[in-house]
Design a protein around this motif. Structure first.
Motif, PDB file in Angstrom:
ATOM      1  N   GLN A 249       0.834  -1.343  -0.071  1.00  0.00           N
ATOM      2  CA  GLN A 249      -0.045  -0.044  -0.056  1.00  0.00           C
ATOM      3  C   GLN A 249       0.761   1.244   0.015  1.00  0.00           C
ATOM      4  O   GLN A 249       0.387   2.160  -0.814  1.00  0.00           O
ATOM      5  CB  GLN A 249      -0.829   0.191   1.231  1.00  0.00           C
ATOM      6  CG  GLN A 249      -1.697   1.159   1.261  1.00  0.00           C
ATOM      7  CD  GLN A 249      -2.828   1.244   2.362  1.00  0.00           C
ATOM      8  OE1 GLN A 249      -3.199   0.254   2.847  1.00  0.00           O
ATOM      9  NE2 GLN A 249      -3.384   2.362   2.693  1.00  0.00           N
ATOM     10  N   SER A 250       2.024   1.222   0.645  1.00  0.00           N
ATOM     11  CA  SER A 250       2.872   2.367   0.753  1.00  0.00           C
ATOM     12  C   SER A 250       3.450   2.526  -0.470  1.00  0.00           C
ATOM     13  O   SER A 250       3.517   3.878  -0.899  1.00  0.00           O
ATOM     14  CB  SER A 250       3.889   2.202   1.885  1.00  0.00           C
ATOM     15  OG  SER A 250       4.923   3.191   1.985  1.00  0.00           O
ATOM     16  N   LEU A 251       4.106   1.455  -1.045  1.00  0.00           N
ATOM     17  CA  LEU A 251       4.612   1.654  -2.430  1.00  0.00           C
ATOM     18  C   LEU A 251       3.801   2.304  -3.677  1.00  0.00           C
ATOM     19  O   LEU A 251       4.047   3.061  -4.356  1.00  0.00           O
ATOM     20  CB  LEU A 251       5.300   0.142  -2.844  1.00  0.00           C
ATOM     21  CG  LEU A 251       5.748   0.092  -4.354  1.00  0.00           C
ATOM     22  CD1 LEU A 251       7.024   0.925  -4.530  1.00  0.00           C
ATOM     23  CD2 LEU A 251       5.933  -1.345  -4.594  1.00  0.00           C
ATOM     24  N   LEU A 252       2.447   1.666  -3.586  1.00  0.00           N
ATOM     25  CA  LEU A 252       1.614   1.917  -4.542  1.00  0.00           C
ATOM     26  C   LEU A 252       1.018   3.493  -4.288  1.00  0.00           C
ATOM     27  O   LEU A 252       1.204   4.372  -5.283  1.00  0.00           O
ATOM     28  CB  LEU A 252       0.147   0.949  -4.558  1.00  0.00           C
ATOM     29  CG  LEU A 252      -0.872   1.471  -5.273  1.00  0.00           C
ATOM     30  CD1 LEU A 252      -0.459   1.066  -6.689  1.00  0.00           C
ATOM     31  CD2 LEU A 252      -1.954   0.649  -4.908  1.00  0.00           C
ATOM     32  N   LEU A 253       0.793   3.800  -3.365  1.00  0.00           N
ATOM     33  CA  LEU A 253       0.013   5.186  -2.922  1.00  0.00           C
ATOM     34  C   LEU A 253       1.063   6.360  -2.853  1.00  0.00           C
ATOM     35  O   LEU A 253       0.840   7.436  -3.085  1.00  0.00           O
ATOM     36  CB  LEU A 253      -0.847   5.208  -1.704  1.00  0.00           C
ATOM     37  CG  LEU A 253      -2.009   4.165  -1.622  1.00  0.00           C
ATOM     38  CD1 LEU A 253      -2.853   4.073  -0.287  1.00  0.00           C
ATOM     39  CD2 LEU A 253      -2.722   4.506  -2.830  1.00  0.00           C
ATOM     40  N   GLU A 254       2.312   5.992  -2.209  1.00  0.00           N
ATOM     41  CA  GLU A 254       3.211   6.979  -1.878  1.00  0.00           C
ATOM     42  C   GLU A 254       4.200   7.224  -3.020  1.00  0.00           C
ATOM     43  O   GLU A 254       4.812   8.390  -3.174  1.00  0.00           O
ATOM     44  CB  GLU A 254       3.909   6.639  -0.684  1.00  0.00           C
ATOM     45  CG  GLU A 254       2.825   6.967   0.695  1.00  0.00           C
ATOM     46  CD  GLU A 254       3.689   6.305   1.805  1.00  0.00           C
ATOM     47  OE1 GLU A 254       4.875   6.319   1.809  1.00  0.00           O
ATOM     48  OE2 GLU A 254       2.996   6.165   2.810  1.00  0.00           O
TER      49      GLU A 254
ATOM     50  N   THR B 132      -2.133   6.850 -14.593  1.00  0.00           N
ATOM     51  CA  THR B 132      -3.802   7.373 -14.557  1.00  0.00           C
ATOM     52  C   THR B 132      -4.656   6.020 -14.022  1.00  0.00           C
ATOM     53  O   THR B 132      -5.606   6.093 -13.505  1.00  0.00           O
ATOM     54  CB  THR B 132      -4.488   7.451 -15.962  1.00  0.00           C
ATOM     55  OG1 THR B 132      -4.142   6.690 -16.731  1.00  0.00           O
ATOM     56  CG2 THR B 132      -3.752   8.910 -16.245  1.00  0.00           C
ATOM     57  N   GLY B 133      -4.128   4.835 -14.051  1.00  0.00           N
ATOM     58  CA  GLY B 133      -4.800   3.675 -13.663  1.00  0.00           C
ATOM     59  C   GLY B 133      -3.995   2.475 -13.150  1.00  0.00           C
ATOM     60  O   GLY B 133      -2.683   2.411 -13.656  1.00  0.00           O
ATOM     61  N   VAL B 134      -4.278   2.065 -11.825  1.00  0.00           N
ATOM     62  CA  VAL B 134      -3.512   0.916 -11.386  1.00  0.00           C
ATOM     63  C   VAL B 134      -4.324  -0.298 -11.277  1.00  0.00           C
ATOM     64  O   VAL B 134      -5.416  -0.147 -10.463  1.00  0.00           O
ATOM     65  CB  VAL B 134      -2.835   1.187 -10.188  1.00  0.00           C
ATOM     66  CG1 VAL B 134      -2.222   0.073  -9.466  1.00  0.00           C
ATOM     67  CG2 VAL B 134      -1.894   2.469 -10.514  1.00  0.00           C
TER      68      VAL B 134
END
Length: 162
Positions: free
Chosen positions: A126-131, A140-142
């Motif tokens: 979550q940290s890698l993805l969001l930060e 634009t999309g994940v």
């Protein structure tokens, strides 16, 4: 980037490559014994394979689970624009993330890139993805999929085609 012309390999070259893919720590003497050569010609062939760019580097494969890296995600990334500068920025940025084990520019999907990511747990993901990942300009999309079990994990290339 233009690729050099293919190098013609014989049975002994393929055998050397197969042995080294299985165990890159083999001494030249052991390798020579396994492929049926004396040490000098064997070493010459290995050096030629290195000079030709076929042997790129030797690495040590680690056990991710024993290091606490238990979550693998396959992440599809969509980009806003398909321009060289957008792609270059994205590629340089993710190349700097040690969690990204592989990054592929793909076709045939709604996504532009497919990443293989390994982290300790969902919090780290979550940290890698969001930060980091979603803050790369142009993302634009994940879409994330999580690996339940590795069925085939083969770093060795198939040599039956060369």
């Amino acid at each position: 980037m233009e690729e050099k012309s293919l190098v013609k390999l014989d049975r002994i070259d393929r055998s050397i490559l197969a042995q080294l893919q299985e165990n890159g720590d083999l001494s030249n003497t052991d390798l020579a014994d396994r492929v049926g050569l004396s040490p000098s010609p064997c070493l010459r062939r290995v050096r030629l394979l290195e000079e030709a760019g076929i042997i790129v580097r030797k690495v040590t494969v680690l056990n991710a689970r024993k290091l606490g890296l238990t979550l693998t995600a396959m992440v599809q990334i969509g980009m806003d624009r398909h321009t060289p500068d957008r792609f270059e920025t994205f590629e340089k940025t993710v190349a700097g993330y040690p969690e990204v084990q592989a990054c592929y520019l793909i076709t045939g999907q709604d996504a532009d890139y497919l990443l293989q990511v390994i982290v300790p747990d969902m919090d780290a993901y979550q940290s890698l993805l969001l930060e980091r990942i979603t803050r790369i300009p142009g993302v634009t999309g994940v879409h994330s999929s999580f690996v339940m079990r590795k069925v085939v994990d083969r770093p060795a290339l198939p040599l039956n085609y060369v």
